[in-house]
Design a protein around this motif. Structure first.
Motif, mmCIF file in Angstrom:
data_model
loop_
_atom_site.group_PDB
_atom_site.id
_atom_site.type_symbol
_atom_site.label_atom_id
_atom_site.label_comp_id
_atom_site.label_asym_id
_atom_site.label_seq_id
_atom_site.Cartn_x
_atom_site.Cartn_y
_atom_site.Cartn_z
ATOM 1 N N ALA A 81 0.813 -1.217 0.000
ATOM 2 C CA ALA A 81 0.000 0.000 0.000
ATOM 3 C C ALA A 81 0.848 1.268 0.000
ATOM 4 C CB ALA A 81 -0.939 0.002 1.204
ATOM 5 N N GLU A 82 2.057 1.185 0.513
ATOM 6 C CA GLU A 82 2.925 2.361 0.530
ATOM 7 C C GLU A 82 3.784 2.454 -0.727
ATOM 8 O OE1 GLU A 82 5.187 2.230 4.116
ATOM 9 O OE2 GLU A 82 3.439 2.563 5.412
ATOM 10 N N HIS A 83 3.591 1.516 -1.651
ATOM 11 C CA HIS A 83 4.418 1.480 -2.861
ATOM 12 C C HIS A 83 3.598 1.600 -4.145
ATOM 13 C CE1 HIS A 83 7.851 0.278 -0.371
ATOM 14 N NE2 HIS A 83 6.982 -0.477 0.284
ATOM 15 N N VAL A 84 2.402 1.039 -4.157
ATOM 16 C CA VAL A 84 1.465 1.219 -5.269
ATOM 17 C C VAL A 84 0.391 2.173 -4.749
ATOM 18 C CG1 VAL A 84 -0.200 0.129 -6.815
ATOM 19 C CG2 VAL A 84 1.934 -1.047 -6.224
ATOM 20 N N VAL A 85 0.482 3.425 -5.143
ATOM 21 C CA VAL A 85 -0.309 4.485 -4.525
ATOM 22 C C VAL A 85 -1.216 5.127 -5.572
ATOM 23 C CG1 VAL A 85 -0.224 6.642 -3.222
ATOM 24 C CG2 VAL A 85 1.581 4.920 -2.911
ATOM 25 N N ARG A 113 -3.588 8.151 -6.638
ATOM 26 C CA ARG A 113 -3.702 9.570 -6.286
ATOM 27 C C ARG A 113 -4.657 10.274 -7.235
ATOM 28 N NH1 ARG A 113 2.869 10.427 -5.994
ATOM 29 N NH2 ARG A 113 3.196 9.604 -3.887
ATOM 30 N N GLY A 114 -5.153 11.399 -6.767
ATOM 31 C CA GLY A 114 -5.927 12.256 -7.650
ATOM 32 C C GLY A 114 -7.407 12.260 -7.357
ATOM 33 N N ARG A 115 -8.115 13.130 -8.043
ATOM 34 C CA ARG A 115 -9.562 13.180 -7.970
ATOM 35 C C ARG A 115 -10.122 11.894 -8.565
ATOM 36 N NH1 ARG A 115 -12.691 17.618 -6.986
ATOM 37 N NH2 ARG A 115 -14.870 17.560 -7.692
ATOM 38 N N ASP A 116 -11.248 11.432 -8.050
ATOM 39 C CA ASP A 116 -11.780 10.146 -8.499
ATOM 40 C C ASP A 116 -11.982 10.098 -10.013
ATOM 41 O OD1 ASP A 116 -11.815 9.044 -5.972
ATOM 42 O OD2 ASP A 116 -13.874 9.670 -5.551
ATOM 43 N N SER A 117 -12.289 11.212 -10.633
ATOM 44 C CA SER A 117 -12.510 11.242 -12.082
ATOM 45 C C SER A 117 -11.213 11.335 -12.872
ATOM 46 C CB SER A 117 -13.389 12.445 -12.446
ATOM 47 O OG SER A 117 -12.747 13.668 -12.054
ATOM 48 N N ASN A 118 -10.074 11.417 -12.159
ATOM 49 C CA ASN A 118 -8.797 11.658 -12.835
ATOM 50 C C ASN A 118 -7.656 10.994 -12.062
ATOM 51 O OD1 ASN A 118 -7.292 13.121 -14.990
ATOM 52 N ND2 ASN A 118 -6.419 14.247 -13.270
ATOM 53 N N LEU A 119 -7.753 9.691 -11.879
ATOM 54 C CA LEU A 119 -6.800 8.974 -11.032
ATOM 55 C C LEU A 119 -5.505 8.640 -11.766
ATOM 56 C CD1 LEU A 119 -9.283 6.418 -9.437
ATOM 57 C CD2 LEU A 119 -8.285 8.413 -8.289
ATOM 58 N N VAL A 120 -4.409 8.764 -11.055
ATOM 59 C CA VAL A 120 -3.120 8.273 -11.534
ATOM 60 C C VAL A 120 -2.565 7.339 -10.456
ATOM 61 C CG1 VAL A 120 -2.654 10.334 -12.905
ATOM 62 C CG2 VAL A 120 -1.865 10.242 -10.538
ATOM 63 N N PHE A 121 -1.474 6.652 -10.780
ATOM 64 C CA PHE A 121 -0.850 5.815 -9.767
ATOM 65 C C PHE A 121 0.644 6.091 -9.725
ATOM 66 C CE2 PHE A 121 -1.273 3.145 -13.618
ATOM 67 C CZ PHE A 121 0.046 2.813 -13.857
ATOM 68 N N ALA A 122 1.187 5.967 -8.526
ATOM 69 C CA ALA A 122 2.633 6.086 -8.325
ATOM 70 C C ALA A 122 3.188 4.713 -8.005
ATOM 71 C CB ALA A 122 2.941 7.051 -7.190
ATOM 72 N N SER A 140 9.805 5.165 -9.003
ATOM 73 C CA SER A 140 10.696 4.236 -9.692
ATOM 74 C C SER A 140 10.136 3.864 -11.054
ATOM 75 C CB SER A 140 10.877 2.969 -8.849
ATOM 76 O OG SER A 140 11.516 1.959 -9.603
ATOM 77 N N GLN A 141 10.904 4.148 -12.093
ATOM 78 C CA GLN A 141 10.528 3.736 -13.439
ATOM 79 C C GLN A 141 10.646 2.219 -13.590
ATOM 80 O OE1 GLN A 141 8.937 6.586 -14.238
ATOM 81 N NE2 GLN A 141 9.661 6.396 -16.322
ATOM 82 N N GLU A 142 11.563 1.608 -12.837
ATOM 83 C CA GLU A 142 11.723 0.161 -12.895
ATOM 84 C C GLU A 142 10.489 -0.546 -12.331
ATOM 85 O OE1 GLU A 142 15.432 2.113 -13.479
ATOM 86 O OE2 GLU A 142 14.039 2.268 -11.793
ATOM 87 N N TYR A 143 10.018 -0.068 -11.187
ATOM 88 C CA TYR A 143 8.816 -0.685 -10.617
ATOM 89 C C TYR A 143 7.577 -0.347 -11.443
ATOM 90 C CZ TYR A 143 11.092 -2.605 -6.491
ATOM 91 O OH TYR A 143 11.878 -3.361 -5.651
ATOM 92 N N ARG A 144 7.567 0.817 -12.077
ATOM 93 C CA ARG A 144 6.458 1.138 -12.978
ATOM 94 C C ARG A 144 6.443 0.151 -14.149
ATOM 95 N NH1 ARG A 144 2.840 5.096 -14.454
ATOM 96 N NH2 ARG A 144 2.480 5.337 -16.701
ATOM 97 N N THR A 145 7.611 -0.186 -14.653
ATOM 98 C CA THR A 145 7.714 -1.147 -15.748
ATOM 99 C C THR A 145 7.147 -2.499 -15.328
ATOM 100 O OG1 THR A 145 9.726 -0.009 -16.476
ATOM 101 C CG2 THR A 145 9.294 -2.189 -17.410
ATOM 102 N N SER A 159 -2.466 5.184 -16.780
ATOM 103 C CA SER A 159 -3.011 5.843 -15.600
ATOM 104 C C SER A 159 -4.269 5.057 -15.216
ATOM 105 C CB SER A 159 -3.364 7.300 -15.912
ATOM 106 O OG SER A 159 -4.487 7.347 -16.806
ATOM 107 N N PHE A 160 -4.981 5.534 -14.209
ATOM 108 C CA PHE A 160 -6.275 4.947 -13.874
ATOM 109 C C PHE A 160 -7.411 5.936 -14.158
ATOM 110 C CE2 PHE A 160 -4.303 1.702 -10.733
ATOM 111 C CZ PHE A 160 -4.306 0.722 -11.719
ATOM 112 N N VAL A 161 -7.218 6.778 -15.156
ATOM 113 C CA VAL A 161 -8.249 7.741 -15.546
ATOM 114 C C VAL A 161 -9.390 6.989 -16.227
ATOM 115 C CG1 VAL A 161 -8.775 9.748 -16.972
ATOM 116 C CG2 VAL A 161 -6.586 9.609 -15.771
#
Length: 436
Positions: free
Chosen positions: A340-344, A346-355, A364-369, A384-386
């Motif tokens: 939960a502290e690594h896949v985060v 974020r954003g307004r519900d209608s415009n979600l992104v993830f870190a 981390s671009q490696e973990y994003r990959t 994204s999760f938009v």
């Protein structure tokens, strides 16, 4: 999954198109190596690639397709207009109808002019502000990722090659949410800043009083306030962030969701400023958005259908409800997997992104990959999760199931402190970087 056809199509694209795509954010380098699907078609919230794989899609058209692909009301409106013609030697009546519809939807604006892309609209706002104030400098929010493809903005990025330093010196930056920092910037460049450009909100609501304070500060210093509503327009509400927060800018720019994938954007604002580009004003004229295809009729037909659909079907509310369901599901499965502290989310519900964060909590671009690779393997295409309104609750639930499996792999990589075995090749890359 076999991506043979997509790999070949990507190679041919690179041979013919610089970067292999017409938008850097759609580039092959934004996806795991060998897993950048080339799309053949889409319907609703689903797309298919040239290899025949189907995906649940998020972030459709870089947030532009908020109603889903081939939405029947939009495609029918465009089809009907095609029978009447696309472009004429004089304004078509659809230009009047579209302007009336837009100004009824965004009642804080008094006039509107349409264009084909957001960059042109936002640069036109800069030109108006400079003409109205007699000043040259532009202040932009440094915490927000993109405003225009034009020199005044790109000069501030890592891809500033080809832009004279004299142009770069005319753009200054300020942090979001800090009125004191902006007031200090006005003092440092006293009487030289023409306008302030920012998104009224991004990943979180603005601090209490910030936008009203910003409005007062710009008015007091004679600075034009410009809201970039490319993302917030038709996602925060039909009238954008200004409609949610009750603060009216001097100028605002809309695009993306306005056309549900069709090319249309808008510059809107006060009559006093907009008439500088008109024929009824005694002041020196501004060459304002005089483009051959700016009022192309099918695009305006699409925009009117979008606005009608939003108002009649409560689309903005649906986007928020779908996003809330997705965010809750992703957070729950991330917590269950211990990430939960690594896949985060974020954003307004209608415009979600993830870190995607590493063991030290760093992006981390490696973990994003790793994460993108797992999503693609589960038939979820999600830079994204938009959300789009075409998603069903079962689509959301299926996505959460795929995310749960991805989070299990993520946990294994964190425990090993090495995502490399799950990356499948090179890491995805930031869009803005100096060298390829």
């Amino acid at each position: 999954m076999d991506f043979t056809n997509s790999r070949e199509a990507n190679k041919r694209l690179h041979d013919l198109v610089p970067g292999g795509a017409h938008t850097y954010a759609k580039g092959e380098d934004q996806y795991p190596e060998g897993m950048a699907p080339v799309i053949s078609h889409g319907r609703g919230a689903h797309v298919w690639d040239v290899d025949g794989h189907g995906y649940i899609e998020y972030g459709s058209g870089l947030r532009s397709v908020s109603l889903g692909h081939a939405h029947p009301r939009v495609t029918e409106a465009v089809r009907a207009q095609l029978e009447l013609g696309s472009n004429f030697v004089r304004p078509g009546v659809i230009e009047l109808e579209a302007a009336q519809r837009f100004l009824a939807t965004v009642p804080t604006a008094e006039m509107v002019k349409f264009a084909k892309n957001g960059s042109d609209a936002t640069t036109a706002a800069i030109r108006l502000a400079r003409a109205a104030t007699g000043r040259s400098m532009v202040a932009i929010c440094r915490d927000q990722p993109f405003f225009s493809t034009d020199d005044w903005f790109i000069a501030t990025t890592a891809m500033a090659a080809g832009i004279p330093s004299a142009v770069a010196e005319l753009t200054v930056t300020f942090p979001y949410g800090d009125l004191t920092a902006l007031e200090n910037l006005f003092a440092l460049h006293d009487g030289r800043i023409a306008c302030v450009v920012l998104e009224a909100a991004t990943q979180a609501d603005p601090p209490p009083g910030y936008l009203r304070g910003l409005r007062e500060l710009c008015t007091r210093h004679g600075v034009v306030l410009v809201f970039d509503e490319m993302i917030t327009g038709f996602r925060w509400s039909e009238s954008g962030a200004q409609g949610v927060y009750g603060v009216t800018p001097d100028l605002s720019t809309f695009g993306k969701a306005l056309g549900n994938g069709f090319a249309v954007s808008a510059l809107a604002g006060t009559r006093e400023l907009m008439e500088l580009g008109g024929l009824r004003d005694s002041r020196e004229r501004v060459f304002l958005l005089s483009t051959t295809h700016g009022a192309e009729a099918p695009g305006l037909a699409a925009a009117m259908a979008v606005m009608e659909t939003y108002v009649e079907e409560g689309i903005a509310e649906r986007l928020h409800a779908l996003g809330a369901r997705l965010a809750a599901g992703v957070r729950a499965v991330a917590a269950t997997a211990g990430v939960a502290e690594h896949v985060v989310v974020r954003g307004r519900d209608s415009n979600l992104v993830f870190a995607t964060l590493d063991n030290q909590g760093r992006p981390s671009q490696e973990y994003r990959t790793l994460f993108l690779r797992q999503l693609l393997s589960g038939s979820v295409l999600a830079p994204s999760f938009v959300v789009s309104s075409a998603l069903s609750e079962s689509d959301i639930d299926r996505t959460v199931e795929v995310v749960a499996r991805a989070c299990a792999v993520y946990r294994r990589a964190l425990d090993a402190d090495d995502p490399t075995p799950w990356m499948g090749g090179r890491a995805v890359r930031p869009v803005f970087r100096r060298f390829a």
